[in-house]
Design a protein around this motif. Sequence first.
Motif, mmCIF file in Angstrom:
data_model
loop_
_atom_site.group_PDB
_atom_site.id
_atom_site.type_symbol
_atom_site.label_atom_id
_atom_site.label_comp_id
_atom_site.label_asym_id
_atom_site.label_seq_id
_atom_site.Cartn_x
_atom_site.Cartn_y
_atom_site.Cartn_z
ATOM 1 N N GLY A 183 -9.765 -2.896 -0.569
ATOM 2 C CA GLY A 183 -8.450 -3.460 -0.847
ATOM 3 C C GLY A 183 -7.873 -3.087 -2.200
ATOM 4 O O GLY A 183 -6.937 -3.716 -2.678
ATOM 5 N N GLY A 235 -7.318 0.374 -2.902
ATOM 6 C CA GLY A 235 -6.811 1.737 -2.801
ATOM 7 C C GLY A 235 -7.879 2.817 -2.789
ATOM 8 O O GLY A 235 -7.547 4.010 -2.751
ATOM 9 N N GLY A 270 -10.212 3.512 -0.417
ATOM 10 C CA GLY A 270 -10.234 4.186 0.882
ATOM 11 C C GLY A 270 -9.068 5.159 1.015
ATOM 12 O O GLY A 270 -9.238 6.295 1.484
ATOM 13 N N THR A 271 -7.896 4.731 0.591
ATOM 14 C CA THR A 271 -6.723 5.605 0.624
ATOM 15 C C THR A 271 -6.950 6.858 -0.215
ATOM 16 O O THR A 271 -6.671 7.976 0.230
ATOM 17 C CB THR A 271 -5.484 4.839 0.096
ATOM 18 O OG1 THR A 271 -5.221 3.754 0.991
ATOM 19 C CG2 THR A 271 -4.261 5.732 -0.005
HETATM 20 C C1 LIG Z 1 -11.291 1.365 6.182
HETATM 21 C C2 LIG Z 1 -11.754 1.269 4.708
HETATM 22 C C3 LIG Z 1 -12.455 2.544 4.302
HETATM 23 C C4 LIG Z 1 -10.537 1.050 3.818
HETATM 24 O O1 LIG Z 1 -10.988 1.060 2.475
HETATM 25 P P1 LIG Z 1 -10.162 0.325 1.311
HETATM 26 O O2 LIG Z 1 -10.659 0.829 0.021
HETATM 27 O O3 LIG Z 1 -10.169 -1.133 1.543
HETATM 28 O O4 LIG Z 1 -8.711 0.916 1.622
HETATM 29 P P2 LIG Z 1 -7.374 0.717 0.781
HETATM 30 O O5 LIG Z 1 -7.561 -0.347 -0.247
HETATM 31 O O6 LIG Z 1 -6.911 2.039 0.355
HETATM 32 O O7 LIG Z 1 -6.403 0.242 1.940
HETATM 33 C C5 LIG Z 1 -6.663 -0.952 2.586
HETATM 34 C C6 LIG Z 1 -5.643 -1.078 3.663
HETATM 35 O O8 LIG Z 1 -6.202 -0.685 4.918
HETATM 36 C C7 LIG Z 1 -6.129 -1.759 5.840
HETATM 37 N N1 LIG Z 1 -7.352 -1.796 6.647
HETATM 38 C C8 LIG Z 1 -8.525 -1.239 6.361
HETATM 39 N N2 LIG Z 1 -9.419 -1.523 7.329
HETATM 40 C C9 LIG Z 1 -8.779 -2.262 8.229
HETATM 41 C C10 LIG Z 1 -9.163 -2.854 9.428
HETATM 42 N N3 LIG Z 1 -10.400 -2.761 9.936
HETATM 43 N N4 LIG Z 1 -8.236 -3.553 10.109
HETATM 44 C C11 LIG Z 1 -6.999 -3.675 9.638
HETATM 45 N N5 LIG Z 1 -6.574 -3.147 8.487
HETATM 46 C C12 LIG Z 1 -7.467 -2.434 7.799
HETATM 47 C C13 LIG Z 1 -6.038 -2.991 4.975
HETATM 48 O O9 LIG Z 1 -5.336 -3.994 5.652
HETATM 49 C C14 LIG Z 1 -5.259 -2.534 3.783
HETATM 50 O O10 LIG Z 1 -3.891 -2.595 4.014
HETATM 51 P P3 LIG Z 1 -2.914 -3.194 2.878
HETATM 52 O O11 LIG Z 1 -3.077 -2.278 1.701
HETATM 53 O O12 LIG Z 1 -1.579 -3.142 3.511
HETATM 54 O O13 LIG Z 1 -3.428 -4.565 2.629
HETATM 55 C C15 LIG Z 1 -12.706 0.054 4.500
HETATM 56 O O14 LIG Z 1 -12.071 -1.109 4.994
HETATM 57 C C16 LIG Z 1 -14.051 0.201 5.147
HETATM 58 O O15 LIG Z 1 -14.967 0.785 4.578
HETATM 59 N N6 LIG Z 1 -14.198 -0.332 6.367
HETATM 60 C C17 LIG Z 1 -15.472 -0.280 7.090
HETATM 61 C C18 LIG Z 1 -15.762 1.104 7.600
HETATM 62 C C19 LIG Z 1 -14.633 1.657 8.433
HETATM 63 O O16 LIG Z 1 -14.008 0.970 9.233
HETATM 64 N N7 LIG Z 1 -14.407 2.954 8.231
HETATM 65 C C20 LIG Z 1 -13.439 3.703 8.991
HETATM 66 C C21 LIG Z 1 -14.155 4.344 10.106
HETATM 67 S S1 LIG Z 1 -13.073 5.356 11.061
#
Ligand SMILES: CC(C)(COP(=O)(O)OP(=O)(O)OC[C@H]1O[C@@H](n2cnc3c(N)ncnc32)[C@H](O)[C@@H]1OP(=O)(O)O)[C@@H](O)C(=O)NCCC(=O)NCCS
Length: 137
Positions: free
Chosen positions: A82, A84, A86-87
Amino acid sequence: MNIRYTDSLAGITADRLRGGFFAGWPHPPSPEAHLRILQGSYAVVLAVEDVSGDVVGFITAISDGVSAAYIPHLEVLTAYRGQGIGTALVQRMLAALRPLYMVDLICDPDVQPFYARLGMTPYSGMIMRHYDRQACD
Ligand SMILES: CC(C)(COP(=O)(O)OP(=O)(O)OC[C@H]1O[C@@H](n2cnc3c(N)ncnc32)[C@H](O)[C@@H]1OP(=O)(O)O)[C@@H](O)C(=O)NCCC(=O)NCCS
């Protein structure tokens, strides 16, 4: 805390990968297997906590280097989500893969808006999973 991004595995050992990756997987790869996954990839981007040197997020791609790439792994440790990270990982990886025609990944529907914001398009696909090989041991 300061996060830096790198596409190099220099100095990365299994001890830098012990934060709890593969959360929720019934049979997660060990940190040692995780390191082998990184080493065997065509490209990686790591998010590294500056002071400790611990990896807090990673993305990998496998590729023929000519036409196609596939992104099998993206994860940010729960405590670091949350903000940024992942982005930033996806943006850096997509930039590295920009010379290629196909860049594909599989994800759950709830994550599709996250990837769509980064320019990707929902599509359909087929998969096979050998769950007895999930831990990669
Ligand atoms: C997906 C993931 C990498 C995002 O990492 P992060 O550092 O939190 O990403 P960011 O902070 O750049 O962005 C987060 C945004 O993605 C959205 N998001 C991420 N995962 C989500 C999910 N499972 N469901 C809904 N929204 C999701 C968040 O709502 C958030 O949106 P916002 O900025 O509008 O609040 C992380 O949630 C993660 O590791 N998840 C578990 C593994 C996974 O699902 N990997 C993807 C496999 S295809």
